[in-house]
Design a protein around this motif. Structure first.
Motif, PDB file in Angstrom:
ATOM      1  N   GLY A  66       0.813  -1.203   0.000  1.00  0.00           N
ATOM      2  CA  GLY A  66       0.000   0.000   0.000  1.00  0.00           C
ATOM      3  C   GLY A  66       0.848   1.255   0.000  1.00  0.00           C
ATOM      4  O   GLY A  66       1.716   1.422   0.865  1.00  0.00           O
ATOM      5  N   HIS A  67       0.614   2.118  -0.986  1.00  0.00           N
ATOM      6  CA  HIS A  67       1.255   3.435  -1.011  1.00  0.00           C
ATOM      7  C   HIS A  67       0.315   4.429  -0.334  1.00  0.00           C
ATOM      8  O   HIS A  67      -0.768   4.735  -0.838  1.00  0.00           O
ATOM      9  N   GLY A  68       0.718   4.926   0.831  1.00  0.00           N
ATOM     10  CA  GLY A  68      -0.060   5.928   1.521  1.00  0.00           C
ATOM     11  C   GLY A  68      -1.395   5.406   2.019  1.00  0.00           C
ATOM     12  O   GLY A  68      -1.574   4.216   2.316  1.00  0.00           O
ATOM     13  N   LEU A  69      -2.365   6.302   2.077  1.00  0.00           N
ATOM     14  CA  LEU A  69      -3.676   6.004   2.649  1.00  0.00           C
ATOM     15  C   LEU A  69      -4.473   5.015   1.816  1.00  0.00           C
ATOM     16  O   LEU A  69      -5.467   4.460   2.288  1.00  0.00           O
ATOM     17  N   GLY A  70      -4.052   4.750   0.585  1.00  0.00           N
ATOM     18  CA  GLY A  70      -4.785   3.838  -0.278  1.00  0.00           C
ATOM     19  C   GLY A  70      -4.981   2.458   0.311  1.00  0.00           C
ATOM     20  O   GLY A  70      -5.890   1.724  -0.093  1.00  0.00           O
ATOM     21  N   ALA A  71      -4.141   2.070   1.281  1.00  0.00           N
ATOM     22  CA  ALA A  71      -4.220   0.733   1.869  1.00  0.00           C
ATOM     23  C   ALA A  71      -5.251   0.620   2.984  1.00  0.00           C
ATOM     24  O   ALA A  71      -5.478  -0.482   3.496  1.00  0.00           O
ATOM     25  N   ALA A  72      -5.890   1.716   3.380  1.00  0.00           N
ATOM     26  CA  ALA A  72      -6.744   1.684   4.572  1.00  0.00           C
ATOM     27  C   ALA A  72      -7.931   0.739   4.429  1.00  0.00           C
ATOM     28  O   ALA A  72      -8.319   0.060   5.391  1.00  0.00           O
ATOM     29  N   GLY A  73      -8.541   0.684   3.249  1.00  0.00           N
ATOM     30  CA  GLY A  73      -9.688  -0.201   3.063  1.00  0.00           C
ATOM     31  C   GLY A  73      -9.306  -1.659   3.180  1.00  0.00           C
ATOM     32  O   GLY A  73     -10.005  -2.451   3.839  1.00  0.00           O
ATOM     33  N   TYR A  74      -8.183  -2.047   2.576  1.00  0.00           N
ATOM     34  CA  TYR A  74      -7.728  -3.434   2.694  1.00  0.00           C
ATOM     35  C   TYR A  74      -7.334  -3.739   4.139  1.00  0.00           C
ATOM     36  O   TYR A  74      -7.599  -4.832   4.650  1.00  0.00           O
ATOM     37  N   ALA A  75      -6.717  -2.786   4.810  1.00  0.00           N
ATOM     38  CA  ALA A  75      -6.305  -2.999   6.201  1.00  0.00           C
ATOM     39  C   ALA A  75      -7.506  -3.297   7.094  1.00  0.00           C
ATOM     40  O   ALA A  75      -7.433  -4.156   7.987  1.00  0.00           O
ATOM     41  N   ARG A  76      -8.604  -2.619   6.867  1.00  0.00           N
ATOM     42  CA  ARG A  76      -9.802  -2.868   7.682  1.00  0.00           C
ATOM     43  C   ARG A  76     -10.288  -4.313   7.481  1.00  0.00           C
ATOM     44  O   ARG A  76     -10.622  -5.004   8.456  1.00  0.00           O
ATOM     45  N   LEU A  77     -10.304  -4.784   6.257  1.00  0.00           N
ATOM     46  CA  LEU A  77     -10.707  -6.168   5.990  1.00  0.00           C
ATOM     47  C   LEU A  77      -9.717  -7.155   6.591  1.00  0.00           C
ATOM     48  O   LEU A  77     -10.103  -8.206   7.113  1.00  0.00           O
TER      49      LEU A  77
END
Length: 419
Positions: free
Chosen positions: A115-126
């Motif tokens: 994940g580059h930056g905040l783009g990974a937040a959705g996957y992190a929640r899952l």
């Protein structure tokens, strides 16, 4: 890296060069993809559609599968990439990207998610909600962490959702990448992760790629275009024209040093942004209209040849991440005058490659400029050391090896946890 089958890495980034511009994050993501592809890594990239009129995504030798995730779904007249634009659109983008990455991982093998930056937040929640080992591990590169800067209280307050998102991603990640040793402590502290979870892998440059852009005739052309011929001192700054880049402080330091600078000195500022009009007014107020040029945004080729034509690179940032521009200046053999913001001290080393001052301190920045001027005979030595530093520590041909090792490590740990 195992030879039986290539690594498959899913990459999520809101922006990638060239289809979304040429900022630091965009270029870092593009270099990351290009050099992994050259090493035989299979890549599936989740990002927004190309900006209107921008070049299409690069094929990277056919190693990349692009998955477009809708981003600007609300028909609002918001400045692209501004905080209001991101507040409106980023949340839905990261949630959808997370779902699509998880769906891919359930259909086929994915060894890790980057994940580059905040783009990974959705996957992190899952990842945090799902059963342990059911989804591939996450490697997070938070990049500049500008959402944590307190330089502008209103901007800091508006960035609260971004801070929550990147902290969520960091908590779920197997590793969090710090782009400079100078940032290791800040990454661990701001993202609230244990130091042992932080892996230091710089953002870098491709020296061969940069060198290929520079030609003597092109250098002559940019010198003529920007009126640098005959100038006894030429400084260049390449930055988004935003408050955190410290351009007002750079201007103030030059204005304060004007009596000590050679007559006819020039400062060329490359970039676009919301500060342009304010900076133009400040230049006229300071009476430096004949010395300072706001060149606007330029293509990479012109930037590299302008750097090759310059005497000094000035990086007056108030807040900074890794600073690819500093690396590009060093690659062109320039001494660099900069602040100690972010990862700059890993590159701009006093007495070796450049001169430093505290962020926002106009008097100290003026002193650094004058110290650089006093050491003019040594600039070739500074430049040679800077070039060697980039080749040894910040060239992507070296950095890609560290990413391959990191992916193999988190992949192995994930398998062991699931065993």
């Amino acid at each position: 890296m195992p030879t039986d089958r290539p690594l498959h890495i899913a990459v999520v980034s809101r922006t990638v060069a060239p289809q979304h511009g040429h900022g630091g994050l965009e270029r870092a993501a593009a270099h990351h993809l290009r050099h992994l592809a050259r090493r035989g890594v299979r890549l599936t990239v989740f990002t927004q559609p190309p900006h209107p009129g921008a070049p299409p995504p690069e094929a990277f030798g056919g190693a990349v599968t692009w998955r477009e995730v809708p981003y600007r779904t609300a028909p609002l007249p918001l400045r692209r990439n501004g905080i209001p634009d991101r507040l409106v659109h980023y949340g839905a983008f990261v949630r959808r990207a997370g779902r699509e990455i998880a769906a891919l991982a359930r259909r086929e093998r994915v060894d890790a998610v980057h994940g580059h930056g905040l783009g990974a937040a959705g996957y992190a929640r899952l990842l945090r909600e799902g059963p342990d080992g059911a989804l591939p591990p996450l490697v997070l590169n938070p990049h500049g962490l500008e959402e944590f800067s307190r330089a502008h209280p209103a901007k800091f307050a508006a960035s609260a959702p971004f801070r929550r998102g990147v902290r969520l991603a960091a908590a779920a990640a197997a590793r969090v990448v710090s782009t400079d040793h100078a940032l290791d402590g800040a990454v661990a502290r701001l993202l609230r992760v244990p130091p042992e979870k932080v892996a230091t892998i710089p953002n870098g440059v491709d020296l061969a790629e940069l060198d290929a852009l520079v030609r003597p005739e092109r250098v002559r052309a940019v010198r003529e275009r920007f009126g640098l011929d005959g100038a006894p001192l030429t400084l260049v700054t390449v930055a988004r024209l935003e408050r955190n880049k410290g351009l007002r402080e750079g201007l103030a330091a030059l204005a304060a040093a004007r009596d000590d600078l050679p007559a006819g000195w020039r400062w060329t500022v490359v970039g676009a942004g919301s500060e342009r009009d304010a900076l133009a007014r400040a230049i006229e107020t300071a009476g430096l209209g004949s010395n300072v040029t706001l060149a606007g945004a330029l293509p990479d080729e012109e930037v590299q040849n302008l750097l090759a034509a310059a005497d000094l690179l000035l990086v007056p940032s108030l807040y900074e991440g890794s600073s690819l521009v500093a690396l590009e200046g060093l690659a062109r053999g320039l001494a660099v005058v900069a602040t100690t913001a972010g990862g700059l001290p890993d590159k701009v080393r006093p007495g070796e490659t450049g001169f430093l001052a505290p962020p926002g301190d106009v008097a100290e920045l003026r002193a650094a400029l004058l110290a650089a001027l006093a050491a003019r005979d040594a600039w070739p030595d500074y430049g040679a050391r800077g070039r060697r530093l980039v080749a040894a520590c910040f060239d992507w041909t070296r950095l890609v090896e560290r990413y391959l090792e990191l992916y193999e490590a988190v992949k192995r740990e994930s398998v062991e946890r699931g065993a």
